[in-house]
Write a protein that holds these residues in place. Structure first.
Motif, PDB file in Angstrom:
ATOM      1  N   LYS A   1      -3.241 -31.188 -23.024  1.00  0.00           N
ATOM      2  CA  LYS A   1      -2.024 -30.397 -22.626  1.00  0.00           C
ATOM      3  C   LYS A   1      -0.785 -31.167 -22.175  1.00  0.00           C
ATOM      4  O   LYS A   1      -0.940 -32.289 -21.918  1.00  0.00           O
ATOM      5  CB  LYS A   1      -2.545 -29.458 -21.484  1.00  0.00           C
ATOM      6  CG  LYS A   1      -3.694 -28.521 -21.796  1.00  0.00           C
ATOM      7  CD  LYS A   1      -3.483 -27.339 -22.871  1.00  0.00           C
ATOM      8  CE  LYS A   1      -4.333 -26.434 -23.209  1.00  0.00           C
ATOM      9  NZ  LYS A   1      -5.733 -26.920 -23.668  1.00  0.00           N
TER      10      LYS A   1
ATOM     11  N   TYR B   1       1.643 -24.417 -25.657  1.00  0.00           N
ATOM     12  CA  TYR B   1       1.826 -25.991 -25.288  1.00  0.00           C
ATOM     13  C   TYR B   1       2.938 -26.113 -24.408  1.00  0.00           C
ATOM     14  O   TYR B   1       3.781 -26.743 -25.180  1.00  0.00           O
ATOM     15  CB  TYR B   1       1.540 -26.727 -26.229  1.00  0.00           C
ATOM     16  CG  TYR B   1      -0.016 -26.517 -27.046  1.00  0.00           C
ATOM     17  CD1 TYR B   1      -0.660 -27.562 -26.348  1.00  0.00           C
ATOM     18  CD2 TYR B   1      -0.395 -25.696 -27.793  1.00  0.00           C
ATOM     19  CE1 TYR B   1      -2.274 -27.358 -26.707  1.00  0.00           C
ATOM     20  CE2 TYR B   1      -1.766 -25.858 -28.197  1.00  0.00           C
ATOM     21  CZ  TYR B   1      -2.480 -26.625 -27.797  1.00  0.00           C
ATOM     22  OH  TYR B   1      -3.841 -26.685 -28.176  1.00  0.00           O
TER      23      TYR B   1
ATOM     24  N   ASP C   1      -8.878 -29.007 -20.599  1.00  0.00           N
ATOM     25  CA  ASP C   1      -7.571 -29.789 -20.771  1.00  0.00           C
ATOM     26  C   ASP C   1      -7.776 -30.925 -21.276  1.00  0.00           C
ATOM     27  O   ASP C   1      -6.857 -31.969 -21.583  1.00  0.00           O
ATOM     28  CB  ASP C   1      -7.008 -29.948 -19.181  1.00  0.00           C
ATOM     29  CG  ASP C   1      -6.353 -28.883 -18.868  1.00  0.00           C
ATOM     30  OD1 ASP C   1      -6.222 -27.714 -19.570  1.00  0.00           O
ATOM     31  OD2 ASP C   1      -5.714 -28.717 -17.712  1.00  0.00           O
TER      32      ASP C   1
END
Length: 296
Positions: free
Chosen positions: A7, A33, A96
């Motif tokens: 991320k 994103y 993540d």
């Protein structure tokens, strides 16, 4: 097994305990994103409740130490801290990070983003990943106006006008570092921040120097022991000033980038912003404990 962040950024939480702010931020990131959106109240809560210890950029390599249903406990080798053998430790959302494709090679050539924000175009999908200053990714090749890089989302490309090879020998690095620091004037302070969404004091210095291939420890107390020590009278623009309680004899608690002419730029304090301050005649004069030269 090696992992890296998939991320644009994420916080390194102190614990895996539930908290409304965690869930709010987690829900934001699932949609695109892009970076977190933080209110002023949320920024203060991060500080007041000491919820986080640091922040990670896209592509940051981590070592998984433990897990719960929702979180991984990780160590971050690129964020050195005297209290942790393998880099800062904390908890991040499981979604993540992804497995790093292949072996992480020492000395592998890399690319670093040197502007506040950049876009990475992923070849295998229509995704556009927004990344921050200081994002470092493995280099594949260069072609025309682009660098091709390995990303957690596949092979991607980033424009040369916003990125450069990651090394410590950048031409006029100190001058460019100061210009970059000034571009953040009035940016909101964010406790534990290391991205253009907001910095804390040591995160500001850490990210600025990282962008020019000089990787410091994450926190000011450790940074203050690194580099070449000089006196304040010998300080050059681009040197770093460290401040301690008890008139400079206690614990290091703040850091700023020296601009020359008795001034520094720094991410001031929770609830404040990046600003330029004078040293002489202020509390900073009495609290100055060391000046360090991290770039020659």
């Amino acid at each position: 097994m090696n992992y890296w962040l998939n991320k644009p950024s994420t916080f390194l939480w102190k614990s895996p305990n539930d908290h409304p702010l965690k869930e709010m931020l987690r829900a934001q990131k699932r949609r695109a994103y892009t970076f977190y959106t933080l209110s002023d109240d949320a920024c203060l809560k991060l500080y007041q409740e000491r919820l986080v210890d640091s922040e990670l950029c896209y592509g940051t390599e981590v070592e998984v130490l433990d897990e719960t249903d929702t979180y991984y406990q990780v160590a971050v080798p690129s964020q050195r801290n005297h209290a942790f053998k393998n880099g800062y430790e904390g908890w991040i959302f499981k979604e993540d990070i992804d497995v790093y494709p292949g072996e992480i090679l020492e000395g592998e050539q890399k690319i670093v983003v040197f502007q506040q924000e950049a876009e990475i175009l992923v070849e295998s999908s229509p995704q556009v990943i927004k990344v921050s200053l200081g994002t470092v990714l493995p280099f594949i090749q260069e072609e025309g106006d682009f660098f091709y890089v390995q990303t957690p989302n596949g092979r991607g490309k980033v424009a040369k006008e916003v990125a450069q090879f990651y090394n410590k020998n950048q031409k006029e690095a100190k001058k460019r570092l100061i210009e970059l620091a000034k571009s953040y004037l009035d940016l909101r302070y964010v406790w534990s921040g290391v991205t253009h969404s907001g910095f804390d004091c040591s995160g500001f210095i850490y990210t600025l120097f990282k962008t020019f291939g000089c990787v410091l420890s994450r926190d000011a107390d450790d940074q203050s022991l690194e580099g070449q020590e000089v006196t304040y009278l010998e300080a050059h623009p681009g040197d770093v000033l460290y401040f301690a309680y008890d008139e400079g004899k206690g614990v290091v608690h703040h850091v700023g980038l020296y601009l020359g002419e008795d001034q520094m730029i720094h991410s001031h304090t929770p609830g404040s912003k990046v600003m330029i301050s004078t040293i002489s005649g202020t509390k900073y004069e009495s609290e100055l404990c060391t000046v360090r030269r991290h770039l020659l």
